[in-house]
Design a protein around this motif. Structure first.
Motif, PDB file in Angstrom:
ATOM      1  N   PRO A   1       0.812  -1.218   0.000  1.00  0.00           N
ATOM      2  CA  PRO A   1       0.000   0.000   0.000  1.00  0.00           C
ATOM      3  C   PRO A   1       0.844   1.266   0.000  1.00  0.00           C
ATOM      4  O   PRO A   1       1.985   1.278   0.479  1.00  0.00           O
ATOM      5  CB  PRO A   1      -0.806  -0.117   1.300  1.00  0.00           C
ATOM      6  CG  PRO A   1      -0.042  -1.052   2.164  1.00  0.00           C
ATOM      7  CD  PRO A   1       0.685  -1.984   1.248  1.00  0.00           C
ATOM      8  N   VAL A   2       0.275   2.326  -0.526  1.00  0.00           N
ATOM      9  CA  VAL A   2       0.906   3.643  -0.433  1.00  0.00           C
ATOM     10  C   VAL A   2       0.661   4.192   0.965  1.00  0.00           C
ATOM     11  O   VAL A   2      -0.155   3.670   1.732  1.00  0.00           O
ATOM     12  CB  VAL A   2       0.348   4.625  -1.485  1.00  0.00           C
ATOM     13  CG1 VAL A   2       0.504   4.061  -2.885  1.00  0.00           C
ATOM     14  CG2 VAL A   2      -1.105   4.988  -1.191  1.00  0.00           C
TER      15      VAL A   2
ATOM     16  N   SER B   1      -6.063   3.068   6.792  1.00  0.00           N
ATOM     17  CA  SER B   1      -6.917   1.918   7.098  1.00  0.00           C
ATOM     18  C   SER B   1      -7.873   1.614   5.952  1.00  0.00           C
ATOM     19  O   SER B   1      -8.059   0.451   5.567  1.00  0.00           O
ATOM     20  CB  SER B   1      -7.708   2.181   8.379  1.00  0.00           C
ATOM     21  OG  SER B   1      -6.844   2.275   9.494  1.00  0.00           O
ATOM     22  N   ASP B   2      -8.476   2.665   5.379  1.00  0.00           N
ATOM     23  CA  ASP B   2      -9.413   2.462   4.268  1.00  0.00           C
ATOM     24  C   ASP B   2      -8.709   1.849   3.059  1.00  0.00           C
ATOM     25  O   ASP B   2      -9.252   0.957   2.391  1.00  0.00           O
ATOM     26  CB  ASP B   2     -10.047   3.792   3.872  1.00  0.00           C
ATOM     27  CG  ASP B   2     -10.954   4.365   4.953  1.00  0.00           C
ATOM     28  OD1 ASP B   2     -11.348   3.612   5.864  1.00  0.00           O
ATOM     29  OD2 ASP B   2     -11.259   5.570   4.876  1.00  0.00           O
ATOM     30  N   HIS B   3      -7.511   2.356   2.766  1.00  0.00           N
ATOM     31  CA  HIS B   3      -6.745   1.865   1.620  1.00  0.00           C
ATOM     32  C   HIS B   3      -6.360   0.401   1.816  1.00  0.00           C
ATOM     33  O   HIS B   3      -6.497  -0.420   0.892  1.00  0.00           O
ATOM     34  CB  HIS B   3      -5.505   2.749   1.464  1.00  0.00           C
ATOM     35  CG  HIS B   3      -4.568   2.354   0.377  1.00  0.00           C
ATOM     36  ND1 HIS B   3      -4.963   2.048  -0.903  1.00  0.00           N
ATOM     37  CD2 HIS B   3      -3.199   2.221   0.383  1.00  0.00           C
ATOM     38  CE1 HIS B   3      -3.903   1.751  -1.651  1.00  0.00           C
ATOM     39  NE2 HIS B   3      -2.832   1.833  -0.876  1.00  0.00           N
ATOM     40  N   VAL B   4      -5.912   0.068   3.000  1.00  0.00           N
ATOM     41  CA  VAL B   4      -5.552  -1.324   3.289  1.00  0.00           C
ATOM     42  C   VAL B   4      -6.783  -2.217   3.213  1.00  0.00           C
ATOM     43  O   VAL B   4      -6.734  -3.320   2.636  1.00  0.00           O
ATOM     44  CB  VAL B   4      -4.871  -1.424   4.671  1.00  0.00           C
ATOM     45  CG1 VAL B   4      -4.735  -2.882   5.107  1.00  0.00           C
ATOM     46  CG2 VAL B   4      -3.496  -0.759   4.635  1.00  0.00           C
ATOM     47  N   ALA B   5      -7.881  -1.762   3.768  1.00  0.00           N
ATOM     48  CA  ALA B   5      -9.106  -2.564   3.742  1.00  0.00           C
ATOM     49  C   ALA B   5      -9.539  -2.866   2.311  1.00  0.00           C
ATOM     50  O   ALA B   5      -9.935  -3.997   1.989  1.00  0.00           O
ATOM     51  CB  ALA B   5     -10.228  -1.836   4.485  1.00  0.00           C
TER      52      ALA B   5
ATOM     53  N   VAL C   1       0.039  -8.135   3.128  1.00  0.00           N
ATOM     54  CA  VAL C   1       0.128  -6.681   3.102  1.00  0.00           C
ATOM     55  C   VAL C   1       1.485  -6.258   3.648  1.00  0.00           C
ATOM     56  O   VAL C   1       1.896  -6.721   4.720  1.00  0.00           O
ATOM     57  CB  VAL C   1      -1.002  -6.022   3.921  1.00  0.00           C
ATOM     58  CG1 VAL C   1      -0.936  -4.508   3.792  1.00  0.00           C
ATOM     59  CG2 VAL C   1      -2.366  -6.541   3.471  1.00  0.00           C
ATOM     60  N   PHE C   2       2.167  -5.369   2.913  1.00  0.00           N
ATOM     61  CA  PHE C   2       3.512  -4.914   3.257  1.00  0.00           C
ATOM     62  C   PHE C   2       3.477  -3.390   3.463  1.00  0.00           C
ATOM     63  O   PHE C   2       3.798  -2.631   2.556  1.00  0.00           O
ATOM     64  CB  PHE C   2       4.490  -5.282   2.148  1.00  0.00           C
ATOM     65  CG  PHE C   2       4.789  -6.754   2.026  1.00  0.00           C
ATOM     66  CD1 PHE C   2       6.065  -7.236   2.309  1.00  0.00           C
ATOM     67  CD2 PHE C   2       3.817  -7.660   1.634  1.00  0.00           C
ATOM     68  CE1 PHE C   2       6.356  -8.588   2.192  1.00  0.00           C
ATOM     69  CE2 PHE C   2       4.089  -9.015   1.516  1.00  0.00           C
ATOM     70  CZ  PHE C   2       5.371  -9.479   1.807  1.00  0.00           C
TER      71      PHE C   2
ATOM     72  N   CYS D   1       6.744   0.113   3.302  1.00  0.00           N
ATOM     73  CA  CYS D   1       7.872  -0.434   2.550  1.00  0.00           C
ATOM     74  C   CYS D   1       8.174   0.531   1.400  1.00  0.00           C
ATOM     75  O   CYS D   1       7.968   1.727   1.533  1.00  0.00           O
ATOM     76  CB  CYS D   1       7.557  -1.843   2.078  1.00  0.00           C
ATOM     77  SG  CYS D   1       7.460  -3.061   3.415  1.00  0.00           S
ATOM     78  N   GLY D   2       8.674   0.026   0.275  1.00  0.00           N
ATOM     79  CA  GLY D   2       9.077   0.915  -0.806  1.00  0.00           C
ATOM     80  C   GLY D   2       7.947   1.746  -1.369  1.00  0.00           C
ATOM     81  O   GLY D   2       8.045   2.976  -1.461  1.00  0.00           O
ATOM     82  N   THR D   3       6.845   1.108  -1.755  1.00  0.00           N
ATOM     83  CA  THR D   3       5.705   1.840  -2.291  1.00  0.00           C
ATOM     84  C   THR D   3       5.090   2.751  -1.233  1.00  0.00           C
ATOM     85  O   THR D   3       4.485   3.767  -1.555  1.00  0.00           O
ATOM     86  CB  THR D   3       4.657   0.863  -2.841  1.00  0.00           C
ATOM     87  OG1 THR D   3       5.281  -0.003  -3.787  1.00  0.00           O
ATOM     88  CG2 THR D   3       3.507   1.577  -3.521  1.00  0.00           C
ATOM     89  N   GLY D   4       5.274   2.393   0.029  1.00  0.00           N
ATOM     90  CA  GLY D   4       4.770   3.195   1.129  1.00  0.00           C
ATOM     91  C   GLY D   4       5.701   4.303   1.574  1.00  0.00           C
ATOM     92  O   GLY D   4       5.475   4.928   2.612  1.00  0.00           O
TER      93      GLY D   4
END
Length: 299
Positions: free
Chosen positions: A10-11, A26-30, A40-41, A44-47
């Protein structure tokens, strides 16, 4: 630890003032978990791990763990300067993460024994299972990976270099060490473009930044990949991933910036990227919109 499906990176959403938006995290992960992510990572890099403060990492991982609620593994980032990496690892552990992705150390590159010591320090400080990330200032030899694999706390290897021959040697060395539980990931940018080759050398899993902004396209690719439907897989490569990579390669850091732009195009207000990354121009964002439309038309 078991992963089944696309690995979701996720970003990190930022507000209009540039602050972390934990609620939108939380919404994005959901949305990603509901779309079928197999792991789910966060942070990390994209985050944008490189741009996050320690308290932000802790908040992101806590929000992710709370949202995922044990449905799939949560593997948090830890890397950079050793002291920061250890603090991030402990924060992820305290927030309930299932494991760590050990990112490269900052600026300096050490010897192979130095890299081993770096990984071991993070392992000892956190007590969590770790996946080592092979890229940048952390490039491991096959012998080093085999040495680290003797520690059951080291559970995986993620390749971000793209040397298929070396990765094949690493896979074989670990297999010969009887680590049939060891995990191998293709972590190249827009990994879908290279995953056909990686599957052939024993690396079945891959990270998908595209999943974060266009899960329906990424899922269609994964289904084709998993089923051996080469006609569909190649149609998606030609019609979506190849033009996406061409746009990505125009500007350093667009592996992250385009994903956030794609989410904004979909009406998700994740904000822009933090320096030193830059957001796409209006013209580049329009081209991204066209690429996404073309990809969805293939479904």
């Amino acid at each position: 630890m078991h992963f089944s499906g696309i690995l979701f990176f996720p970003v990190t959403p930022f507000s209009a003032t540039g602050a972390l938006d934990a609620g939108l995290t939380s919404d994005h992960v959901a949305s990603g978990v509901e779309a079928g992510a197999g792991g789910v990572f966060p942070a990390c890099g994209t985050g944008e791990y490189h741009a996050l403060a320690l308290d932000e990492i802790a908040a992101i991982v806590a929000a992710t763990v709370g949202t995922v609620a044990g449905r799939v593994p949560v593997i948090a980032g830890a890397g950079g300067p050793l002291g920061h990496a250890i603090a991030a690892a402990r924060a992820a552990r305290d927030a309930g993460a299932d494991g760590l992705l050990v990112l490269p150390p900052y600026l300096v590159g050490g010897t192979q024994s130095g890299l081993v010591a770096y990984v071991e320090a993070i392992c000892q400080a956190s007590g969590l299972p770790v996946v080592i990330y092979h890229r940048g200032t952390a490039q491991y030899t096959a012998e080093t990976v085999a040495r680290l694999a003797r520690d059951p706390q080291v559970i995986g290897f993620k390749d971000g270099v793209g040397d298929v021959g070396l990765t094949q040697q690493i896979v074989r060395r670990v297999q010969q060490a009887d680590r049939d539980d060891f995990l191998f990931f293709n972590g190249l940018l827009t990994a879908e473009l290279s995953q056909g080759a990686y599957r052939g050398i024993g690396v079945p899993m891959y990270s998908s930044a595209a999943f974060a902004m266009a899960p329906e396209i990424a899922n269609a690719y994964y289904r084709a990949y998993d089923a051996g439907d080469e006609a569909t897989r190649l149609r998606l490569i030609d019609g979506f991933y190849t033009p996406l990579v061409a746009l990505r390669d125009e500007t350093p850091g667009f592996g992250v910036s385009l994903v956030k732009a794609g989410l904004r195009l979909a009406g998700v207000p994740v904000g822009g990227v933090r320096a030193p990354l830059v957001d796409p121009t209006a013209e580049q964002q329009q081209r991204l919109a066209d690429i996404l439309e073309a990809g969805r038309s293939l479904l």
